[in-house]
Design a protein around this motif. Structure first.
Motif, PDB file in Angstrom:
ATOM      1  N   UNK A 235       0.828  -1.213   0.000  1.00  0.00           N
ATOM      2  CA  UNK A 235       0.000   0.000   0.000  1.00  0.00           C
ATOM      3  C   UNK A 235       0.858   1.258   0.000  1.00  0.00           C
ATOM      4  N   UNK A 236       2.026   1.192  -0.594  1.00  0.00           N
ATOM      5  CA  UNK A 236       2.999   2.285  -0.498  1.00  0.00           C
ATOM      6  C   UNK A 236       2.529   3.598  -1.123  1.00  0.00           C
ATOM      7  N   UNK A 237       1.450   3.569  -1.903  1.00  0.00           N
ATOM      8  CA  UNK A 237       0.931   4.795  -2.534  1.00  0.00           C
ATOM      9  C   UNK A 237      -0.281   5.338  -1.785  1.00  0.00           C
ATOM     10  N   UNK A 238      -0.550   4.807  -0.594  1.00  0.00           N
ATOM     11  CA  UNK A 238      -1.732   5.215   0.168  1.00  0.00           C
ATOM     12  C   UNK A 238      -1.306   5.944   1.437  1.00  0.00           C
ATOM     13  N   UNK A 239      -1.727   7.208   1.568  1.00  0.00           N
ATOM     14  CA  UNK A 239      -1.544   7.955   2.806  1.00  0.00           C
ATOM     15  C   UNK A 239      -2.625   9.021   2.900  1.00  0.00           C
ATOM     16  N   UNK A 240      -2.924   9.434   4.142  1.00  0.00           N
ATOM     17  CA  UNK A 240      -3.963  10.435   4.361  1.00  0.00           C
ATOM     18  C   UNK A 240      -5.338   9.945   3.966  1.00  0.00           C
TER      19      UNK A 240
END
Length: 253
Positions: A235-240
């Motif tokens: 999930x390295x492209x998922x934040x906030x």
């Protein structure tokens, strides 16, 4: 979704969703540090998970609402790659019948506790400029839930803190998200039904289950699998982001 070589700390890990997350992370290869208020309970859980998964597990007693206790626990934990804030308490009541004491108690654990552990986590991770923080919010943060005034207040705060911290921590290389479950069948639910609906537990279980369009409550293991994804490199492209896991409650009612 592997956590091989990662060190993960989970609060509220002695039971329920926190325990399920600790189990899933250990099975995925992480070294797991379990935090909970009661030393005997968290030690027993840690020993059980270590035996089941052959993972390295540590148990630390911690009052997440107390600054000194959190500071000491994170110092004992050492360098961390992942922190999951799962510790929390529930409350039944409207704005009218929720006492100031109950309101403050919910705030101390669910809001102050999450804040203190997020703060400690960022300080732990910032020099390495890498890490993941995952908070436990709820559908109550964004949906009107009957008789959940104080609880909804706390989960709304968790959601807002998650988004704000995620923005602030972008330059530090940290990812910060939260999960918003609908009802999950935990020991709290069984205890709540036994206390408030003696002899009617089965009937009320059906009523609570039917609130989710999918027709049942979630399980701690299902929440844990989402947590595993959000804390892994998958999930390295998922934040906030606030991720719903609600059996259709929010959009399909």
């Amino acid at each position: 979704m592997t956590l091989q070589g990662k060190r993960a700390l989970i609060t509220g890990a002695a039971s329920g969703i926190g325990r399920a997350i600790a189990e899933a992370f250990a099975a995925a290869g992480a070294e797991v540090i379990l935090l909970d208020l009661n030393q005997d309970a968290v030690t027993a859980t840690s020993d059980s998970i270590a035996k089941e998964t052959n993972a390295t597990c540590h148990a630390i007693a911690c009052d997440v609402s107390d600054d000194a206790s959190v500071t000491a626990a994170f110092a004992q934990a050492g360098a961390l790659d992942i922190v999951v804030n799962s510790a929390g308490i529930a409350h039944i009541g409207t704005v009218v019948d929720t006492s100031a004491d109950d309101f403050d108690r919910l705030f101390r654990v669910n809001v102050r506790g999450t804040y203190l552990c997020m703060q400690a986590a960022v300080r732990n991770m910032e020099t390495r400029r890498a890490g993941v923080i995952l908070n436990m919010a709820s559908i109550a943060a964004t949906s009107g839930i009957k008789d959940r005034f104080a609880y909804s207040m706390t989960k709304g705060a968790v959601l807002s803190m998650t988004l704000s911290a995620a923005k602030d921590c972008l330059p530090l290389g940290l990812r910060i998200n939260c999960i918003s479950p609908a009802r999950v069948h935990t020991p709290f639910v069984d205890g709540f039904l036994a206390k408030n609906y003696p002899g009617r537990e089965e009937e009320m279980m059906k009523t609570l289950s039917a609130a989710q369009p999918i027709g049942r409550m979630g399980t701690p293991a299902e929440i844990a699998q989402l947590a595993l994804f959000l804390c892994s490199d998958a999930s390295s492209f998922i934040t906030g982001t606030d991720v719903l896991i609600d059996g259709g409650f929010t959009n399909l009612r």
